[in-house]
Structures are given as structure tokens and as C-alpha cells.
Design a protein around this motif. Sequence first.
Motif, PDB file in Angstrom:
ATOM      1  N   ASN A  74      -7.785   5.417  -3.857  1.00  0.00           N
ATOM      2  CA  ASN A  74      -9.173   4.611  -3.657  1.00  0.00           C
ATOM      3  C   ASN A  74      -9.176   3.429  -4.800  1.00  0.00           C
ATOM      4  O   ASN A  74      -9.974   2.269  -4.375  1.00  0.00           O
ATOM      5  N   ASP A 115      -6.526  11.329  -4.959  1.00  0.00           N
ATOM      6  CA  ASP A 115      -7.569  10.565  -3.926  1.00  0.00           C
ATOM      7  C   ASP A 115      -8.119   9.282  -4.765  1.00  0.00           C
ATOM      8  O   ASP A 115      -8.321   8.183  -4.238  1.00  0.00           O
ATOM      9  N   ALA A 168     -18.372   6.410   0.378  1.00  0.00           N
ATOM     10  CA  ALA A 168     -17.611   7.554  -0.020  1.00  0.00           C
ATOM     11  C   ALA A 168     -16.624   7.415  -1.298  1.00  0.00           C
ATOM     12  O   ALA A 168     -15.893   8.238  -1.494  1.00  0.00           O
ATOM     13  N   TRP A 169     -17.063   6.375  -1.915  1.00  0.00           N
ATOM     14  CA  TRP A 169     -16.097   6.112  -3.222  1.00  0.00           C
ATOM     15  C   TRP A 169     -15.953   7.362  -3.990  1.00  0.00           C
ATOM     16  O   TRP A 169     -17.201   7.986  -4.341  1.00  0.00           O
ATOM     17  N   PRO A 170     -15.081   7.724  -4.772  1.00  0.00           N
ATOM     18  CA  PRO A 170     -14.984   8.822  -5.801  1.00  0.00           C
ATOM     19  C   PRO A 170     -15.874   8.547  -6.771  1.00  0.00           C
ATOM     20  O   PRO A 170     -16.338   7.402  -7.013  1.00  0.00           O
ATOM     21  N   VAL A 171     -16.331   9.612  -7.479  1.00  0.00           N
ATOM     22  CA  VAL A 171     -17.387   9.602  -8.389  1.00  0.00           C
ATOM     23  C   VAL A 171     -16.850   8.805  -9.481  1.00  0.00           C
ATOM     24  O   VAL A 171     -17.550   8.071 -10.123  1.00  0.00           O
ATOM     25  N   LEU A 172     -15.508   8.582  -9.880  1.00  0.00           N
ATOM     26  CA  LEU A 172     -14.767   8.009 -10.907  1.00  0.00           C
ATOM     27  C   LEU A 172     -15.163   6.519 -10.556  1.00  0.00           C
ATOM     28  O   LEU A 172     -15.407   5.648 -11.445  1.00  0.00           O
ATOM     29  N   ARG A 193       1.143   3.944  -2.943  1.00  0.00           N
ATOM     30  CA  ARG A 193       0.951   5.406  -2.720  1.00  0.00           C
ATOM     31  C   ARG A 193       1.885   6.244  -3.353  1.00  0.00           C
ATOM     32  O   ARG A 193       1.952   7.316  -3.776  1.00  0.00           O
ATOM     33  N   LYS A 224       0.960  -1.203   0.042  1.00  0.00           N
ATOM     34  CA  LYS A 224      -0.037  -0.067   0.138  1.00  0.00           C
ATOM     35  C   LYS A 224       0.946   1.203   0.161  1.00  0.00           C
ATOM     36  O   LYS A 224       0.469   2.239  -0.803  1.00  0.00           O
ATOM     37  N   GLU A 262      -8.004   0.641  -2.733  1.00  0.00           N
ATOM     38  CA  GLU A 262      -8.928   0.185  -1.937  1.00  0.00           C
ATOM     39  C   GLU A 262     -10.218  -0.567  -2.486  1.00  0.00           C
ATOM     40  O   GLU A 262     -10.515  -1.375  -2.040  1.00  0.00           O
ATOM     41  N   ASN A 266      -6.428  12.051 -10.187  1.00  0.00           N
ATOM     42  CA  ASN A 266      -5.786  12.505  -8.628  1.00  0.00           C
ATOM     43  C   ASN A 266      -5.398  11.602  -7.618  1.00  0.00           C
ATOM     44  O   ASN A 266      -5.907  10.641  -7.822  1.00  0.00           O
ATOM     45  N   ARG A 308      -0.475  18.351 -10.074  1.00  0.00           N
ATOM     46  CA  ARG A 308      -1.314  17.905  -8.795  1.00  0.00           C
ATOM     47  C   ARG A 308      -1.669  16.248  -9.049  1.00  0.00           C
ATOM     48  O   ARG A 308      -1.751  15.297  -8.292  1.00  0.00           O
ATOM     49  N   SER A 309      -1.916  16.081 -10.514  1.00  0.00           N
ATOM     50  CA  SER A 309      -2.503  14.704 -10.817  1.00  0.00           C
ATOM     51  C   SER A 309      -1.830  14.002 -11.905  1.00  0.00           C
ATOM     52  O   SER A 309      -0.689  14.600 -12.400  1.00  0.00           O
ATOM     53  N   GLU A 361     -18.885   5.772 -11.141  1.00  0.00           N
ATOM     54  CA  GLU A 361     -19.299   5.966 -12.550  1.00  0.00           C
ATOM     55  C   GLU A 361     -18.746   4.546 -13.128  1.00  0.00           C
ATOM     56  O   GLU A 361     -19.456   3.723 -13.910  1.00  0.00           O
TER      57      GLU A 361
END
Lengths: 237, 812
Positions: free
Chosen positions: A196, A192, A216-220, A140, A136, A199, A190, A152-153, A223
Motif C-alpha cells: 500500500n 499489505d 481502505a488504507w492500512p492504519v499505518l 512487490r 510494481k 499505491e 507487513n 512474515r514481515s 497515522e
Amino acid sequence: MPPRRRRRSPSGEDSKTKRARVGQSTKQHKIQRPLAEYSLPFNGKKCISWFHEYTGPDEDTIAPEGMEKFCEDIGVEPENIVMLSLAWKLDAKNMGFFTLAEWLKGMSDLQCDNVEKLQQKLDYLRGLLEDHVVFKTIYRYAFDFARDKDQRSIDIETAKAMLGLLLGKKWPMFGMFNQFLEQSKYKVMNKDQWCNVLEFSRTIKPDLSNYDEDGAWPVLLDEFVEWTREQQQQSMG
Amino acid sequence: MPLSKAPEPQLHDQRKSEENNHHKKRRFSGSNQVPPSHHTPASKKSRQDDSSPEMTDSQKRANFSALTSPSNGLNKHASQLVTNKPGTTKKLVIKNFKEKPKLPENYQQQTWLMLKEAVEAIHKKCSIKSSLEELYKAVENMCSHKMSATLYENLKTVCEDHVRDNIHQFLGETMDSGQFLKLMDTCWQAHCEQMIMIRSIFLFLDRTYVLQNSTIASIWDMGLELFRVYIISNTLVQTRTVDGLLMLIERERNGEAVDRLLLKSLLRMLSDLQIYQEAFEVKFLAATDRLYCAEGQKLMHEREVPEYLSHVDKRLNEETERLYHYLDQSTRKSLVTCVEKNLLEHHLTAILQKGLDMLLEQNRIQDLTLMYQLFSRVKDGLKELYVACASYIKKSGKMIVINPDNDPDKDRDMVQSLLDFKDRIDNIVAVCFAKNEKFVNAVKEAFETFINQRQNKPAEFIAKYVDSKLRAGNKEATEEELERLLDKIMVLFRFIHGKDVFEAFYKKDLAKRLLVGKSASVDAEKSMLSKLKQECGGGFTSKLEGMFKDMELSKDIMLAFRQHTSNLDVPGSIDLNVNILTMGYWPTYTPMEVHLPTEMVKYQEIFTKFYLGKHSGRKLQWQSTLGHCVLRATFAGGDKELQVSLFQTLCLLMFNEGHVFSFEEIKQATAIEDGELKRTLQSLACGRARVLIKSPKSKDVDAGDKFKFNNEFKHKLFRIKINQIQMKETQEENVSTTERVFQDRQYQVDAAIVRIMKTRKLLSHNLLITELYNQLKFPVKPSDLKKRIESLIDRDYMMRDKDNPNQYHYVA
């Protein structure tokens, strides 16, 4: 590691450097070392001179060309995941580059001052990737490692390549995810989202049965799940 | 006067209780008062009655003294008392009879014979030989000589024989039930009359012997008991009676007229005999149940809901009548429940499904009132009713609000339709549903639900509707009417979730009204503003109020400016009016650079200098899109004043210099943006008032067109307003307004997230989302919230927990 090549050098240059490297390495192979050298204790000076085998005389960074030669010397393809493990050990900041400071610190941690010693450590480095917690951390780390430092991404192509390297074999849904990214409008990923994905790959079953849309999963990833379900329905209907 | 013919059934009970009272009096006070006479059957008897209690008392006293005399203690005591008094020396001594008075022999038999004859005569309905007084005395004497028990037994036997004989007439097979009932009634009436007569004769027995022995029934009760045992307990008789009664009732229910008195009398008989409940009521209710169960099912199927309801109402009234006229009151509750259950309760859902929508749709006030009244009778009836009403409102409201084809006509009428719909429903709730709070709330809730089913548009249309009402030239309403209308609109506004959309559009329209001076009345504007303020608080209206303030300040500034310019040498004869709009209060307008005539530029400079001289540090930006002018134009047909926008002005002023200009030339000279210029020229050359002539002629303006001054222009008015063509512009404005609202919302979401995270520091995803929904006053999708969270994570306002992706940390 393909992303590095793509970003650092356009493909035309790439083939040139490759040719150059082949010539260099044949020359280097003539230098003989005593066989028992890997059993000797770690030597800082040796380590520095080993570093300079891959750089110009006064440079303090191994550039992509030197890196390819280094890979060849230790007998590992640049795309191999163990290189990521090594980069993490060295705490390298930029993909395709090792600075002298990173090199010295990392190699002394590993107690390596020549090719043979490092080759002996490769299994240990591979082993690190099997450790849940360390993986992990490396995962990261990989994001910042692969990131253009003024961004940033990471752009989506790099992300896909890195994910392939890290999760390609571990995550049954990676193929789907890759396809999803292909057709999506996402240009970058990005940190986050990046974190995820790991995860997600670890907790969500391939049939998505335990996916919680209200989580709380990112919208990505929302989708992605939606898209996957649509695909599954289409293939079923 | 037979007892059972008493006009009010209650009287029977009353009499009983008074009898009890009387009973007590006699026992405890020993009073010799005359008892109330209404239980005595005939006035003739009451005279006898008057004397009898006294006699009873004296006899009792005599008896008493006879018993106590041998001991004589009382007397001694009395004499002592007497001796204490001075001056009294004589003694009075009372002695017993030397010989006890004797009754003649055979007295008992003889007297009884006389009495028996009398009773039998009563039974046979022939005249009684002996006088009633004699008979009464005889009873009294027999009682006095301790023959009460025998007398009672004998009397009972005689009555028993008589009643037993009566049964035969009812056992005949051939009688039809009507006859049978009449016969029964006659027999019962006769029995009552006879028993009353007998009781009157044997009154003394009833008042002494019976009262003193609680186990023995009074003569009247004995008569009832006999009738019960020998007549009505006969299964055949009882069934025939009850069935006959039920048949009569059924016939009445089917609409025939029946002898209600007969019914009443026989039912009274049953209650007097205390078998009303077991013998009649149970069967009656079962029959009722069967009847209405079938009727309910059948009529629900056959009839329309309003007819069905009025039928139910009719039935309920009929049954109440029945209770009033002949049924016992104890049946009321179960009977009414039975009807309600079978005709209403079982069919609630069916009634609502089948007819409610139609009734509401057609505004059938009376039927709805009836429905409310009927439904309020049964359990959960009203609940079902208001739930169904709410679902109707949601359904119909949705039809008004949702516009799948985006039909502009329908959208334009939406608010009016909503207001009408609300009026109609409010009226129904007030008139039909008695303003029941549950209904009021259900209506509110339903409106809120459907109006928000279409996002943003209703808010926009409400804002526009208000604009249309507040705009000048709207002569259709007086001030009070307008005020009432605004109140109604506020009711709709209250339902809207996305109030910010309303604000954005309202602000845009308000700006137009204020700047063009088109507002119908300042009072109405202020009143609307105060309503909004009341509803949403000062924060909501502060910008709108700022706009009004700007307008007032601008007036003052213009006054000062006029004074200022009067001392200056100002070029030309232009009158300039400037409105200073505070940035932020007003909608954002994209500034457009255009070439103004030098006079105007000069004038602007003078004003700028003047203004900045007063308020240093401010920045003035001229909004050319909002400007408008009045021009004097000279046509062949005379002078006219043209009220036009600034852009129109610029185009028109060019024709002072020449006669024909091409589109390109105008564009060069004015620097107005392409689309805007096309619309402007279109309004001047293709609209209603064509002050320019376009060649070639067509409805739209093309880049290659040429324009010529129309010297022949004619118009009946002196001052002509030429409207900008606005169609497309509003659509663009619309999109941008909506976008701006959404952008504002994003900031609000961001702010809310940060605010929450700042206080909580560490929060799980779900709690954060819940908290956000509590704080945010406009509709948002969860995925939109997630996007904002991710964006904030990306911008380092917060971070996800490293080990638990469902937790967020606040990043200071």
C-alpha cells in the motif's frame, strides 16, 4: 544493498571481507578475455564457470562475499537499484545470495554468460524499472526478497532502506515517511502495508488533499497522514 | 320583536332557509296549508295570516276558471264522465257573469294614500289610523288587481325617502364615538322594527309578487338594501362605526369592561348588511395582528417563559370569549390563527431557548403542560418542542454520565441519578406531553445517545448497581419494589450499546454472589436473568444460566459426597463444601498455588478421587482465591466463630503453632503472593475486627512487620465476618474484565469479517465496513476494524486485490 550487509554480517566482519575482496579482485583482473567474447552466442558451460568465479569450487550459491566481487566486476555498487532488477530477473529468493539454479535460469533468459554481456544488459535492466507495471511487480518482489524467510514481515530498518532504494527518488514524500517511521512504534512492516505504500506514493498528492480517511488504507498510512498534517500545522503555526 | 334581537345569530339563517322551503312548497304543491308562523312578527297578525292563504287559493281558482271557461273543454269532459254513470240525467251549467265587476275609480290612488299614511306613521312612530286588517286587505286587493308592481315601487320610494333622511343625524361632527355607536344602534333597531311592521302589512305583496319575481328583493331585503346604500355606505358613517367598534374592542383587550351587547348588535348589523367582512373583519384582523405582534415581542423580552405562556393562554381564552359573545363565527379561524401566529409561532425558538431547560430542570409540570397545549396549536410547534426536549435530555444526561475528573462518588451515584432522571422525564412525558409517541421516541433516542457518549463505564456501573440491589443484606426494598427497580434498570440497559461489558461485569458479580452465598433471593436472580434473556436472547444468558446450573449440580454432588464420606474414615473434623464451576461459564480466575494444611489437602484428595470416579476424563482445578472458611477461635473473652477467606484462614491457622510470626515467615509458610498477603494481613490486623496485633502499628502492612495473636480480642457478636480488603483488587479485576471484553470483541470482529468475506468472496472496503457495523452490536472505531482487517490479511484469511487496494478477496 546495505540491509544485506547489516543482516548477514555484523559490521566488524564486514570490513574484513571487504579487505579480502579487494585482494581477490586484483588477482582476477589478470585473467584476460578476448574482446569479441560478448558477441558469441550464450554458452551454458561458460555461464556455470562464470558462476563459480564467485563461489568456492563445489558451492552452488553465491554468498555475500562473492556477490560484492560480482558487483565490482560488472561495475555496479551493491546498493544500486539495478541489482534489484537483476535479482528479480534471476528470481532470486534471498537477498545477498544467488543459487546456481537461479543464476542459470536468469542468465540464460538474459543470454549472458560473462561480465561484458551482462554489462550490456544493464541499461535494459534499468529500463525495466521505468515500466509502471514491471516496477510494481519488482516492488512487490522486493518485499519477499528482503524478508527473513522465517518471518512474515520485514523489520522496519530493512523496510526503510528498501523503500529508500525503490521510492527515494520517485516519491516526494519519502523523506516525511521515513521520519514518520523513525518516530513511530512500528517494529516491522507487513506485506499489505508494504504494497500500500507504493499505491499511496502513486495516488496521493503530496499535499494529501485527495486522501480519504474512510478508504481502505492500512492504519499505518492513516497515522502517517495524521502525523504529517500535524507536522504541517506545527510548522505553519 | 325586532329580528336582529334574536338570541342566536344562526336563527337568522334558519329563517331564511325556511322561507325558501316555504317558497318551494307554494310553488310546487300548491298546498293551502298554513305556513309556519314564526316568520310572522306578531301573533296578532298571525290570525290574519291563517285566513289569507285560503283566500288566495280560492281567488286563484276563480281566476283560473274564468280564463278557461270559454273553451269549456273541461266541463265537457266532466259531463262525459258523469254520463257514464247510470241514473244521472241532470246537467249543471255554470255561466259567466254577464258583466265584469268593476273597481271604483281612483281606487288605486285612494288605497295607496291610505297605505302611505300608515307607512309614514310607522316611520314617524305614531299610531296608525286605519286598522291593520283593513290595510292588509287593501294590499291584498291591490295585488289581486295587478297593481303589485306599482305598489312595490311606491312602497320603496316612501321607505327610501325615510331612510335617506336618517343619514343627517350621523353627520354631526361633535359626537364622540360612544354616542355615535349608540345612535347608530338605535337607528338600526328602529329601522328593523319599522321594516318588520311594514312587511307585516305588505305581507301579501311579499308573498305573491316578490316570490314570483326572482329579481325583486323581498321587502325586508329591500329595507336592508336601503339602509346599506343610504346610511352605511356613507364613508364617514362607515369609518366612524368601524373605528368606534375597533376602539371598543381594543379597550376591552386592555382590560376595560365594555358594552358587549352594543358591540354584538352593531356587528350583527354589519353581517346583516353583508359588509361585516369587507368593512370590519379585515380592519379588525389587521388591528389584532398589529397588537399581538407588538405584544409578543415586548412580552417575550420582558417576561419569564411561564408567565409569558400563561399570558398567551389568557389571550387565547379572551379571544374565544370575544367570538362567543359578539364576533361573527366566520372570524374564528383567522382570529385564532392570528393570535397563535403572533404570540407563539414567531417565538417558538425563543421560548424554547429561554425557558424549556429551566422548566424541565425544575419539573414544572403545570407550565410544561400548558406549553405542550399551546405548542400543539401551531404548525411544527410540537416538533420543535420534542427536538428541544431531546437536546435538553442529551445535555443533562451527558452531565450525569460523563465524569471528566473521574470522581468516584459521582460514578457511584451515576445509575441512581440516571434512574431518577429517567423517572422525572417519563413523568413529564406522561403528564405534560400526553404520552405523545413522538416525545416517547425522542426521549428514547436522546437517552441512547448520551448514555453511549461515555464508553463502557455506564454498562459497568449498571451491572454493579444491579449487584448492589441483588446482594443479600439489601433490606431497603420489598420484592415487588425490587422487581420494579429491575424493570427500570432494564430500560437503561436497553440503551447501552456495549452490552458485552455489562455481561462481563454482571457475570463477575453474579459469581461472587453465588459463591459466597450472598444473593438476596433466588427469585430475584432468576427474574433478572429472564429479563436479560428476553432482551438479548438465549445466547447472551446461556453462560449465566450455566452458572446457576453449576450451583444446583454442586449441591447434589455435595449430598452424594457426604454419603460417600460417611462410610470413610476422614481425618479431622472439617466440613467441606465444594462448588464445581464449569470452565467457560464462570469468569476466569488466575489460579494461585498456596500451601494448604495437610488435613485440607487430604480432604481435597478424597473429593478429587470421588469426583473423578463419577466423572472420568474431567479435570479439577482448585481455585484457592474463591475459598472461604468458618473458623472457631478461642480468645480470652470467649469462643468466636470467624468467617474468613481461605487466605485469611491460612494466616490464622499458623497461630495455632506459635504466638508471633513475621511477615516473611507467614509468606514462607503459606506461599501467598506478596500483595495478596499484605492485603490479607491488613484485613486481620488493621481492619475493624483485629484478631491479630501488628507491630509496629500502622495502617499498612510492610514486609518487616511482625504479627501476634490478639488474645484480648472482643466483639459483641459470636460469628464475625472479616472482609478481605478489596479496594485494589477490584481495580485490577476491573481492568482485566474490561480487557477481556475488548479481546472478546476482537474475536467477534474477526469472526464477522471472515463470515462476511466467506459469503461475498469479493468485497470493497466500504461495503465490508458497512456490513460489519450492521452485524456488530458494540461500538467500534473504524480504525479498529481496519486493524482487524489488516491482521486477517496478514494471517492469510483474506487478501487485498493486487490492482485495486479497496477490494478484498476471501482466501479459502
